[in-house]
Scaffold this motif. Structure first.
Motif, PDB file in Angstrom:
ATOM      1  N   THR A 105      -2.385  11.802  -0.551  1.00 12.32           N
ATOM      2  CA  THR A 105      -3.753  10.816  -0.300  1.00 12.32           C
ATOM      3  C   THR A 105      -4.154  11.182   1.319  1.00 12.32           C
ATOM      4  O   THR A 105      -3.097  10.992   2.390  1.00 12.32           O
ATOM      5  CB  THR A 105      -3.073   9.239  -0.192  1.00 12.32           C
ATOM      6  OG1 THR A 105      -2.541   8.989  -1.634  1.00 12.32           O
ATOM      7  CG2 THR A 105      -4.274   8.599  -0.163  1.00 12.32           C
ATOM      8  N   VAL A 159      -6.482   5.723   2.994  1.00 10.66           N
ATOM      9  CA  VAL A 159      -5.609   4.706   3.427  1.00 10.66           C
ATOM     10  C   VAL A 159      -6.388   3.759   4.617  1.00 10.66           C
ATOM     11  O   VAL A 159      -6.481   2.438   4.578  1.00 10.66           O
ATOM     12  CB  VAL A 159      -4.286   5.121   4.167  1.00 10.66           C
ATOM     13  CG1 VAL A 159      -3.287   3.825   4.513  1.00 10.66           C
ATOM     14  CG2 VAL A 159      -3.667   5.838   2.866  1.00 10.66           C
ATOM     15  N   PRO A 215       0.651   5.132  -0.244  1.00 10.04           N
ATOM     16  CA  PRO A 215      -0.290   6.270  -0.472  1.00 10.04           C
ATOM     17  C   PRO A 215       0.830   7.457  -1.221  1.00 10.04           C
ATOM     18  O   PRO A 215       1.952   7.452  -1.046  1.00 10.04           O
ATOM     19  CB  PRO A 215      -0.357   6.721   0.998  1.00 10.04           C
ATOM     20  CG  PRO A 215       0.113   5.868   1.966  1.00 10.04           C
ATOM     21  CD  PRO A 215       0.850   4.700   1.064  1.00 10.04           C
ATOM     22  N   ILE A 245       0.751  -1.182   0.119  1.00  4.34           N
ATOM     23  CA  ILE A 245      -0.082  -0.052   0.030  1.00  4.34           C
ATOM     24  C   ILE A 245       0.889   1.205   0.089  1.00  4.34           C
ATOM     25  O   ILE A 245       1.627   1.290   1.022  1.00  4.34           O
ATOM     26  CB  ILE A 245      -0.863   0.060   1.284  1.00  4.34           C
ATOM     27  CG1 ILE A 245      -1.623  -1.292   1.553  1.00  4.34           C
ATOM     28  CG2 ILE A 245      -1.842   1.109   1.305  1.00  4.34           C
ATOM     29  CD1 ILE A 245      -2.688  -1.403   0.381  1.00  4.34           C
TER      30      ILE A 245
END
Length: 82
Positions: free
Chosen positions: A67, A72, A53, A51
């Motif tokens: 982001t 998230v 961001p 992940i």
């Protein structure tokens, strides 16, 4: 020419999927998008998931440059649930 040590990630081209949703609850919006695209079916085949961001500059998330943490949070909640 392929660089040394670089793995080919996909054997054939994939189609991109884009979801556009409007609202103020980023956590809910991210969760709903992942649910609608049935991300659990795609991600079930993966051993690891990254992940990442977008945090390239020190700006408030409300500017849209980075982001928002709620996006998230929704993404992580979806992954934990599935």
């Amino acid at each position: 020419m392929k660089a040394k040590g670089v793995k080919k990630l996909m054997s054939k081209p994939s189609k991109s999927v884009v979801f556009v949703k409007k609202g103020k609850d980023g956590k809910k919006l991210a969760y709903e998008c992942l649910k609608e695209m049935k991300a659990e079916e795609i991600l079930a085949k993966k051993e690891k998931i990254l992940i990442k961001p977008n945090i390239t500059v020190a700006r408030q998330a409300e500017t849209g440059i980075t982001t928002h943490p709620s996006i998230v949070e929704g993404t992580l909640q979806y992954l934990f649930d599935h």
